[in-house]
Motif scaffolding. Structure first.
Motif, PDB file in Angstrom:
ATOM      1  N   PRO A 212      17.096  11.059 -16.276  1.00 24.49           N
ATOM      2  CA  PRO A 212      17.226  11.030 -14.814  1.00 24.49           C
ATOM      3  C   PRO A 212      18.207  12.093 -14.318  1.00 24.49           C
ATOM      4  N   THR A 213      17.704  13.317 -14.150  1.00 24.04           N
ATOM      5  CA  THR A 213      18.589  14.443 -13.828  1.00 24.04           C
ATOM      6  C   THR A 213      19.151  14.371 -12.403  1.00 24.04           C
ATOM      7  N   GLY A 214      18.627  13.459 -11.587  1.00 26.65           N
ATOM      8  CA  GLY A 214      19.171  13.279 -10.245  1.00 26.65           C
ATOM      9  C   GLY A 214      20.155  12.126 -10.148  1.00 26.65           C
ATOM     10  N   HIS A 215      20.400  11.448 -11.258  1.00 29.34           N
ATOM     11  CA  HIS A 215      21.334  10.314 -11.288  1.00 29.34           C
ATOM     12  C   HIS A 215      22.770  10.822 -11.190  1.00 29.34           C
ATOM     13  N   ARG A 216      23.574  10.169 -10.356  1.00 30.96           N
ATOM     14  CA  ARG A 216      24.972  10.576 -10.204  1.00 30.96           C
ATOM     15  C   ARG A 216      25.833   9.897 -11.263  1.00 30.96           C
ATOM     16  N   PHE A 217      26.532  10.715 -12.011  1.00 30.33           N
ATOM     17  CA  PHE A 217      27.421  10.239 -13.072  1.00 30.33           C
ATOM     18  C   PHE A 217      28.864  10.589 -12.731  1.00 30.33           C
ATOM     19  N   ALA A 218      29.795   9.757 -13.184  1.00 29.59           N
ATOM     20  CA  ALA A 218      31.211  10.138 -13.160  1.00 29.59           C
ATOM     21  C   ALA A 218      31.409  11.255 -14.179  1.00 29.59           C
ATOM     22  N   LEU A 219      32.071  12.334 -13.775  1.00 33.90           N
ATOM     23  CA  LEU A 219      32.216  13.508 -14.644  1.00 33.90           C
ATOM     24  C   LEU A 219      33.417  13.430 -15.569  1.00 33.90           C
ATOM     25  N   ALA A 220      34.427  12.658 -15.201  1.00 36.80           N
ATOM     26  CA  ALA A 220      35.724  12.705 -15.879  1.00 36.80           C
ATOM     27  C   ALA A 220      36.184  14.171 -15.905  1.00 36.80           C
ATOM     28  N   SER A 221      36.598  14.696 -17.054  1.00 34.04           N
ATOM     29  CA  SER A 221      37.218  16.029 -17.071  1.00 34.04           C
ATOM     30  C   SER A 221      36.251  17.188 -16.887  1.00 34.04           C
TER      31      SER A 221
ATOM     32  N   ASN B  15      18.370   8.775 -28.379  1.00 27.30           N
ATOM     33  CA  ASN B  15      18.983   8.089 -29.522  1.00 27.30           C
ATOM     34  C   ASN B  15      20.462   7.790 -29.315  1.00 27.30           C
ATOM     35  N   TRP B  16      21.044   8.312 -28.233  1.00 26.57           N
ATOM     36  CA  TRP B  16      22.456   8.065 -27.984  1.00 26.57           C
ATOM     37  C   TRP B  16      22.658   6.601 -27.598  1.00 26.57           C
ATOM     38  N   PRO B  17      23.718   5.961 -28.096  1.00 22.00           N
ATOM     39  CA  PRO B  17      23.977   4.555 -27.758  1.00 22.00           C
ATOM     40  C   PRO B  17      24.650   4.419 -26.394  1.00 22.00           C
ATOM     41  N   VAL B  18      23.915   4.817 -25.352  1.00 24.36           N
ATOM     42  CA  VAL B  18      24.461   4.811 -23.987  1.00 24.36           C
ATOM     43  C   VAL B  18      23.435   4.165 -23.054  1.00 24.36           C
ATOM     44  N   PRO B  19      23.883   3.545 -21.958  1.00 24.24           N
ATOM     45  CA  PRO B  19      22.930   2.961 -21.008  1.00 24.24           C
ATOM     46  C   PRO B  19      22.036   4.012 -20.344  1.00 24.24           C
ATOM     47  N   THR B  20      22.645   5.124 -19.910  1.00 19.23           N
ATOM     48  CA  THR B  20      21.897   6.165 -19.193  1.00 19.23           C
ATOM     49  C   THR B  20      22.386   7.534 -19.635  1.00 19.23           C
ATOM     50  N   ALA B  21      21.453   8.466 -19.820  1.00 16.07           N
ATOM     51  CA  ALA B  21      21.831   9.841 -20.163  1.00 16.07           C
ATOM     52  C   ALA B  21      20.792  10.799 -19.613  1.00 16.07           C
TER      53      ALA B  21
END
Length: 271
Positions: A32-41, A9-15
């Motif tokens: 997609p628990t194997g997807h690489r995301f930018a972590l920021a802080s 339900n989050w308004p995000v492309p991928t989570a």
């Protein structure tokens, strides 16, 4: 865990999200628990852990000078060095205010790199990522240890399990990292305004009685972790005996302020 499906339900492309116990058991995962995301802080807790490894190896001391005059490694980890948010300028004497600072973590990275003669990103890889099997996580050369990490939910649950049951560090060191450093200091929690007190440990934010906050209304005061401006968070709730990682690819904003606390409450209720 049905609660993890709330990320749909989050308004995000991928989570993606997962919950892990101290023994490394993944209680649930979604997306997609194997997807690489930018972590920021959310990079900061990883960087802090590497600094604590350097401390246990004898490369640095927590109370040795680092950063501005009067500041130490401990001050930099706890955001009390006096350095500004994103600039290498001093805005307060060390130990007097909680000034959340990316610049402070960049100074930390440089300090450890000089002490170990290893670039900080490489030190992080050798000290934390490789031993934990976090092969999809990186802080590439020249990247900021404050905000430039990239990872997956699968990797971060390994880190979240480590923090709950330390193998790379003495449990006493981790307990210190999760305890309030310089109690009573006021400060701004980015995205949530002024907090009094604004409690932090060594690289980890401590929930205590902060309100508003990015965790849930049912999160214990002992909850610690970090969130990132990339739409990412990692919390550990010792009272619940579990940790949660959620990564998304939309910048933090009102959507996250609205979505994250009920998500956390639903996860805790299911635990």
């Amino acid at each position: 865990m049905q609660s993890l499906a709330l990320i749909e339900n989050w308004p995000v492309p991928t989570a993606a999200a997962a919950v892990v116990r101290a023994d490394g058991t993944v209680v649930g995962a979604h997306g997609p628990t194997g997807h690489r995301f930018a972590l920021a802080s959310v990079t900061k807790p990883l960087a802090a852990y590497a600094v604590l490894v350097a401390y246990e190896e004898g490369a640095v001391e927590l109370d040795e000078p680092a950063g501005p005059e009067g500041s130490t490694v401990r001050h930099l980890l706890a955001h009390t060095s006096g350095l500004a948010f994103d600039e290498h300028r001093v805005t307060a004497p060390a130990g007097t205010r909680r000034l959340y600072s990316n610049a402070g973590f960049e100074v930390l990275g440089d300090h450890v790199a000089k002490a170990t003669d290893i670039p900080f990103g490489e030190y992080l890889r050798q000290a934390v990522l490789e031993p934990l099997g976090m092969g999809s996580t990186s802080l590439d050369g020249g990247a900021s240890p404050a905000k430039d990490g990239v990872s997956t939910v699968d990797d971060l649950v390994k880190f979240a399990a480590e923090v709950q049951a330390p193998r790379l560090l003495d449990p006493r060191t981790v307990a210190e990292a999760m305890s309030v450093v310089h109690p009573g200091l006021k400060g701004v929690l980015p995205g949530y305004g002024h907090q009094s007190p604004n409690d932090w440990g060594l690289g980890f934010e401590i929930r205590d009685s902060k309100s508003p906050h990015w965790t849930g209304s049912s999160s214990s005061p002992r909850t610690f972790g970090h969130f990132g401006q990339a739409g990412t968070f990692l919390w550990v709730d010792p009272d619940a005996g579990a940790a949660c990682v959620a990564l998304a690819d939309r910048a933090f904003g009102p959507w996250a302020v609205e979505a994250w606390p009920p998500f956390t409450d639903a996860v805790l209720a299911e635990l």
